[in-house]
Motif scaffolding. Structure first.
Motif, PDB file in Angstrom:
ATOM      1  N   SER A  27       0.833  -1.205   0.000  1.00 21.80           N
ATOM      2  CA  SER A  27       0.000   0.000   0.000  1.00 21.80           C
ATOM      3  C   SER A  27       0.864   1.249   0.000  1.00 21.80           C
ATOM      4  O   SER A  27       2.006   1.243   0.479  1.00 21.80           O
ATOM      5  N   ALA A  28       0.287   2.333  -0.496  1.00 18.15           N
ATOM      6  CA  ALA A  28       0.937   3.634  -0.434  1.00 18.15           C
ATOM      7  C   ALA A  28       0.950   4.135   1.001  1.00 18.15           C
ATOM      8  O   ALA A  28       0.144   3.695   1.832  1.00 18.15           O
ATOM      9  N   PRO A  29       1.844   5.065   1.348  1.00 20.41           N
ATOM     10  CA  PRO A  29       1.863   5.619   2.706  1.00 20.41           C
ATOM     11  C   PRO A  29       0.516   6.167   3.153  1.00 20.41           C
ATOM     12  O   PRO A  29       0.155   6.040   4.332  1.00 20.41           O
ATOM     13  N   ASP A  30      -0.251   6.768   2.238  1.00 21.94           N
ATOM     14  CA  ASP A  30      -1.557   7.307   2.636  1.00 21.94           C
ATOM     15  C   ASP A  30      -2.680   6.277   2.518  1.00 21.94           C
ATOM     16  O   ASP A  30      -3.840   6.580   2.832  1.00 21.94           O
ATOM     17  N   GLY A  31      -2.364   5.071   2.054  1.00 22.89           N
ATOM     18  CA  GLY A  31      -3.343   3.999   1.991  1.00 22.89           C
ATOM     19  C   GLY A  31      -4.311   4.073   0.824  1.00 22.89           C
ATOM     20  O   GLY A  31      -5.122   3.156   0.638  1.00 22.89           O
ATOM     21  N   LYS A  32      -4.224   5.110  -0.019  1.00 22.33           N
ATOM     22  CA  LYS A  32      -5.210   5.279  -1.088  1.00 22.33           C
ATOM     23  C   LYS A  32      -4.892   4.454  -2.333  1.00 22.33           C
ATOM     24  O   LYS A  32      -5.773   4.198  -3.148  1.00 22.33           O
ATOM     25  N   THR A  33      -3.643   4.063  -2.473  1.00 23.03           N
ATOM     26  CA  THR A  33      -3.239   3.240  -3.609  1.00 23.03           C
ATOM     27  C   THR A  33      -2.708   1.921  -3.078  1.00 23.03           C
ATOM     28  O   THR A  33      -1.892   1.893  -2.151  1.00 23.03           O
ATOM     29  N   THR A  34      -3.161   0.821  -3.660  1.00 24.13           N
ATOM     30  CA  THR A  34      -2.706  -0.504  -3.248  1.00 24.13           C
ATOM     31  C   THR A  34      -2.296  -1.304  -4.476  1.00 24.13           C
ATOM     32  O   THR A  34      -2.831  -1.106  -5.579  1.00 24.13           O
ATOM     33  N   VAL A  35      -1.359  -2.216  -4.261  1.00 22.37           N
ATOM     34  CA  VAL A  35      -0.863  -3.076  -5.341  1.00 22.37           C
ATOM     35  C   VAL A  35      -0.921  -4.515  -4.868  1.00 22.37           C
ATOM     36  O   VAL A  35      -0.443  -4.842  -3.772  1.00 22.37           O
ATOM     37  N   ASP A  36      -1.499  -5.363  -5.678  1.00 25.21           N
ATOM     38  CA  ASP A  36      -1.483  -6.801  -5.435  1.00 25.21           C
ATOM     39  C   ASP A  36      -0.512  -7.433  -6.420  1.00 25.21           C
ATOM     40  O   ASP A  36      -0.591  -7.183  -7.637  1.00 25.21           O
ATOM     41  N   ILE A  37       0.398  -8.254  -5.902  1.00 34.52           N
ATOM     42  CA  ILE A  37       1.484  -8.807  -6.702  1.00 34.52           C
ATOM     43  C   ILE A  37       1.411 -10.326  -6.657  1.00 34.52           C
ATOM     44  O   ILE A  37       1.379 -10.928  -5.577  1.00 34.52           O
ATOM     45  N   ARG A  38       1.401 -10.942  -7.818  1.00 33.88           N
ATOM     46  CA  ARG A  38       1.542 -12.395  -7.914  1.00 33.88           C
ATOM     47  C   ARG A  38       2.964 -12.675  -8.370  1.00 33.88           C
ATOM     48  O   ARG A  38       3.361 -12.288  -9.472  1.00 33.88           O
ATOM     49  N   ALA A  39       3.749 -13.293  -7.521  1.00 28.47           N
ATOM     50  CA  ALA A  39       5.182 -13.430  -7.755  1.00 28.47           C
ATOM     51  C   ALA A  39       5.596 -14.826  -8.193  1.00 28.47           C
ATOM     52  O   ALA A  39       6.775 -15.080  -8.403  1.00 28.47           O
ATOM     53  N   LYS A  40       4.667 -15.726  -8.345  1.00 30.97           N
ATOM     54  CA  LYS A  40       5.019 -17.101  -8.678  1.00 30.97           C
ATOM     55  C   LYS A  40       4.177 -17.600  -9.835  1.00 30.97           C
ATOM     56  O   LYS A  40       2.964 -17.389  -9.868  1.00 30.97           O
ATOM     57  N   GLY A  41       4.835 -18.237 -10.804  1.00 29.13           N
ATOM     58  CA  GLY A  41       4.126 -18.855 -11.912  1.00 29.13           C
ATOM     59  C   GLY A  41       3.937 -17.930 -13.086  1.00 29.13           C
ATOM     60  O   GLY A  41       4.216 -18.283 -14.218  1.00 29.13           O
ATOM     61  N   SER A  42       3.468 -16.756 -12.837  1.00 20.39           N
ATOM     62  CA  SER A  42       3.327 -15.711 -13.853  1.00 20.39           C
ATOM     63  C   SER A  42       3.384 -14.384 -13.112  1.00 20.39           C
ATOM     64  O   SER A  42       2.533 -14.106 -12.266  1.00 20.39           O
ATOM     65  N   LEU A  43       4.394 -13.584 -13.389  1.00 20.49           N
ATOM     66  CA  LEU A  43       4.570 -12.323 -12.680  1.00 20.49           C
ATOM     67  C   LEU A  43       3.497 -11.341 -13.110  1.00 20.49           C
ATOM     68  O   LEU A  43       3.433 -10.944 -14.280  1.00 20.49           O
ATOM     69  N   GLN A  44       2.667 -10.941 -12.161  1.00 19.94           N
ATOM     70  CA  GLN A  44       1.584 -10.020 -12.469  1.00 19.94           C
ATOM     71  C   GLN A  44       1.370  -9.074 -11.294  1.00 19.94           C
ATOM     72  O   GLN A  44       1.694  -9.410 -10.149  1.00 19.94           O
ATOM     73  N   LEU A  45       0.839  -7.923 -11.616  1.00 17.39           N
ATOM     74  CA  LEU A  45       0.404  -7.024 -10.549  1.00 17.39           C
ATOM     75  C   LEU A  45      -0.861  -6.314 -11.001  1.00 17.39           C
ATOM     76  O   LEU A  45      -1.170  -6.238 -12.190  1.00 17.39           O
ATOM     77  N   SER A  46      -1.601  -5.796 -10.018  1.00 21.33           N
ATOM     78  CA  SER A  46      -2.764  -4.964 -10.300  1.00 21.33           C
ATOM     79  C   SER A  46      -2.708  -3.777  -9.348  1.00 21.33           C
ATOM     80  O   SER A  46      -2.156  -3.866  -8.255  1.00 21.33           O
ATOM     81  N   VAL A  47      -3.286  -2.659  -9.789  1.00 23.57           N
ATOM     82  CA  VAL A  47      -3.217  -1.416  -9.018  1.00 23.57           C
ATOM     83  C   VAL A  47      -4.623  -0.895  -8.791  1.00 23.57           C
ATOM     84  O   VAL A  47      -5.425  -0.782  -9.745  1.00 23.57           O
ATOM     85  N   GLN A  48      -4.920  -0.592  -7.532  1.00 21.54           N
ATOM     86  CA  GLN A  48      -6.198   0.016  -7.173  1.00 21.54           C
ATOM     87  C   GLN A  48      -5.919   1.402  -6.578  1.00 21.54           C
ATOM     88  O   GLN A  48      -4.989   1.575  -5.795  1.00 21.54           O
ATOM     89  N   HIS A  49      -6.743   2.352  -6.959  1.00 23.84           N
ATOM     90  CA  HIS A  49      -6.606   3.708  -6.422  1.00 23.84           C
ATOM     91  C   HIS A  49      -7.984   4.205  -6.015  1.00 23.84           C
ATOM     92  O   HIS A  49      -8.920   4.204  -6.822  1.00 23.84           O
ATOM     93  N   ASN A  50      -8.110   4.579  -4.743  1.00 22.52           N
ATOM     94  CA  ASN A  50      -9.400   5.015  -4.200  1.00 22.52           C
ATOM     95  C   ASN A  50     -10.501   3.993  -4.485  1.00 22.52           C
ATOM     96  O   ASN A  50     -11.644   4.346  -4.789  1.00 22.52           O
ATOM     97  N   GLY A  51     -10.132   2.736  -4.400  1.00 18.46           N
ATOM     98  CA  GLY A  51     -11.118   1.669  -4.565  1.00 18.46           C
ATOM     99  C   GLY A  51     -11.391   1.254  -5.985  1.00 18.46           C
ATOM    100  O   GLY A  51     -12.142   0.298  -6.205  1.00 18.46           O
ATOM    101  N   SER A  52     -10.789   1.939  -6.977  1.00 18.90           N
ATOM    102  CA  SER A  52     -11.017   1.587  -8.384  1.00 18.90           C
ATOM    103  C   SER A  52      -9.784   0.890  -8.949  1.00 18.90           C
ATOM    104  O   SER A  52      -8.645   1.241  -8.616  1.00 18.90           O
TER     105      SER A  52
END
Length: 655
Positions: A27-52
């Motif tokens: 998460s970002a320091p202010d908590g408004k941006t979050t990142v989910d990371i899949r590190a095994k099998g296929s490297l992927q990430l997704s980004v959420q900002h203000n819930g979107s």
């Protein structure tokens, strides 16, 4: 550079030989941006900002020439997580003298000689590959495939991977306009349906090619790179551009051959809830490698009187104007009178193809000695390949003359070999205490932090284009650049035209050029556009005849203690305040649509302040040179209603 660093936490998430968890959350320091990371099998990430979901998916990988795939198939050996809060004191303060650098970081280290570092800031997400192979490696390709929200539109700049000046129009179009037959350069700005602004670019680009995107007509951006160049087309000296345009002929089937132990460029996803927030984001600078220079005291930003745009077209003198000693002494006299620290000697001072041979009418030692007596430094233009071939003798000769910097032109590529030239040039110039202004250049990508003597970049369709077309350096472009191109770093747009025209009156005249838009738009550019080395594009005679405008221009700093975005919308208008010491400046510009905007002065300190302002005249919609200069008292409680003519501007100094 002084830095104060506060590590809020530094926790090892897994010290065992293997880490079983394969999905991570950051998460970002202010908590408004979050990142989910899949590190095994296929490297992927997704980004959420203000819930979107601003980036529903991003697939990343690197393929090496021996078939090794850095794609998450390897075992995760350990992960490290830390939070950093520091202040960067910029030796060349492009937007702000003190830069807050706060982020949360996750480093995922794999067993097979590589790692990936992810960072989340309040206004950006970034990641990079790192390798630890004992020998050099060949990078066949890097995967950077991004999914963006359905219905997004983008500001595309269509570009050629092989040969690209980075001087293109912005094409605002649905994302599915990006097909396999088209490439778009960075920075790339997207408008998501939910109103979020998503900007993609890169930083710490070294010994590696620049990133572009192509697509398949859907909602996915596919990263592509210029391949490593094997041979170049043969240049014929009888053809124009023989000394400067080096087109790739054949290429290798890989994008880079490089050290096995290194970090790779940062991939950046910047986020903003509104357009104006893009104006003060310094993520590209923050992700550049720290300065390699111990002593930066000799690096002096400032304004520069330029010769080429105005075609040495001075009048009222008793010598033949042109590329000669008398003309440059005249430019030096002008610069000295108006506290302009530099002049540029553009094309014509040396025999093309040989920097060490001056043209007959130029006595370089006499010019630089005269400049030294007057307190004005000389910056020399040159073609990149000629400089590269003569780098050390040329730099030694420039140092002997007392030259203060070089304007290096016509790279027009960002494959690995040419990217490496930028770094060779920056290092050689630094050794000889010279500034560098890169023209014919790619976008800035972090080198300004590493070598702060690199003081400006072109990579922009600037005012020079008004010499031959009405399609590029337009008011529309002027209010688009600050949000996109300027996001990457400063830009040598070269403003300052004293002949100003509305569309119906404009004519492209190479030797006596004019600008599209009003005089006040030109003045506002000095406040709005980042440029630590900022040009005065018109000729001394024109400025001497317009003393009010000249006085305003020469009082505008080229570096800033604070940048304060006020309002704006990409491609429509922009309003920005800046502070240097106790003096404030405001600049506002519009596209071809006249509009009224409100400027809130609540950023000012308490008390009464004297404002000197320049506004579009009542007839500026007919005559672009029409303006009014006014003085008034203001306080932080004031809100000013400002009228901008078509292609217009507004500029003020507050003391």
């Amino acid at each position: 550079m002084k830095k104060s660093i506060l590590l809020l936490s530094a926790a090892l998430l897994g010290c065992a030989p293997l880490v079983r968890a394969q999905d991570y959350h950051l998460s970002a320091p202010d908590g408004k941006t979050t990142v989910d990371i899949r590190a095994k099998g296929s490297l992927q990430l997704s980004v959420q900002h203000n819930g979107s979901a601003v980036v529903p998916g991003l697939r990343l990988a690197m393929e090496l020439g021996d078939g090794t795939a850095l794609n998450g198939e390897s075992k995760v050996r350990k992960t490290q997580k830390q939070s950093v809060k520091e202040t960067i004191q910029a030796p060349v303060a492009i937007k702000n003298s003190s830069i807050s650098n706060e982020y949360n970081e996750l480093r995922v280290q794999y067993r097979d000689h590589y790692a990936i570092t992810f960072r989340v800031y309040n206004d950006a997400v970034a990641y990079r590959f790192e390798t630890d192979f004992p020998d050099s490696i060949t990078v066949k390709n890097e995967t950077c495939d991004l999914q963006v929200p359905a219905g997004s539109e983008a500001f595309f700049q269509w570009a050629d991977l092989a040969f690209n000046s980075y001087e293109h129009l912005y094409d605002k179009a649905p994302l599915d306009s990006l097909t396999a037959s088209r490439n778009t350069q960075l920075p790339l700005l997207l408008n998501a349906p939910g109103g979020q602004k998503i900007l993609f670019t890169e930083s710490d680009l070294r010994d590696y090619p620049g990133l572009y995107f192509t697509g398949q007509g859907g909602q996915t951006l596919h990263g592509v790179f210029p391949p490593a160049v094997k041979t170049e087309r043969k240049n014929d000296p009888s053809d124009g551009g023989w000394d400067r345009n080096f087109y790739p002929g054949s290429t290798y089937d890989y994008i880079a051959r490089t050290a096995g132990k290194r970090s790779f460029p940062w991939r950046i996803i910047a986020l903003a809830d509104n357009d104006a927030r893009l104006l003060n984001n310094e993520i590209v600078y923050k992700l550049g490698a720290p300065s390699r220079l111990q002593d930066v005291s000799w690096i002096k930003p400032g304004q520069v009187a330029w010769d080429w745009w105005n075609h040495w077209n001075v009048t009222g003198v008793d010598f033949r104007a042109g590329v000669n000693t008398d003309t440059y002494k005249y430019y030096i006299d002008f610069a000295a009178r108006h506290r302009i620290p530099y002049i540029i000697m553009d094309e014509g001072w040396y025999k093309l193809g040989n920097i060490l041979e001056r043209t007959p009418d130029v006595d370089m030692k006499a010019i630089t000695d005269y400049g030294r007596q007057k307190g004005v430094g000389v910056i020399l233009w040159c073609v990149w390949r000629t400089l590269d071939e003569q780098m050390e003798p040329a730099m030694q000769l420039f140092a002997q003359w007392g030259v203060k910097g070089v304007k290096v032109d016509f790279m027009n590529r960002d494959d690995q070999a040419v990217v490496n030239f930028y770094w060779r040039c920056a290092e050689a110039a630094a050794r000889h205490h010279m500034l560098v202004d890169f023209h014919g250049a790619h976008k800035p990508a972090g080198i300004l932090r590493t070598y702060p003597n690199v003081i400006n970049f072109e990579g922009v369709a600037g005012l020079e284009n008004d010499k031959w077309t009405d399609k590029l350096a337009t008011p529309q472009m002027a209010v688009t650049l600050p949000y996109i191109r300027m996001f990457a770093g400063p830009m040598d747009y070269t403003p300052g035209a004293m002949r100003n025209a509305q569309q119906r009156d404009f004519a492209a005249i190479n030797d006596n050029p004019m600008s599209l838009g009003t005089r006040c738009q030109q003045l506002a550019m000095y406040v709005v556009f980042d440029a630590p080395l900022q040009m005065l594009a018109d000729n001394p005679t024109a400025y001497e005849n317009e003393k009010e405008s000249l006085d305003f221009i020469t009082r505008v700093p080229t570096t800033w203690d604070q940048t304060i975005p006020l309002d704006g919308k990409v491609g429509e208008y922009v309003a920005m305040a800046r502070r240097k010491g106790n003096t404030y400046f405001i600049g506002a510009m519009t596209n071809w649509t006249a509009r009224d905007i409100t400027l809130d002065l609540s950023f000012l300190p308490a008390g009464n302040h004297r404002m000197v302002l320049f506004r579009d005249g009542v007839n500026a919609d007919r005559n672009g040179t029409d303006y009014k200069r006014e003085e008034r008292s203001v306080t932080r409680n004031d809100k000013l209603t400002v009228h901008l003519a078509p292609g217009g501007g507004w500029a003020a100094r507050i003391e």
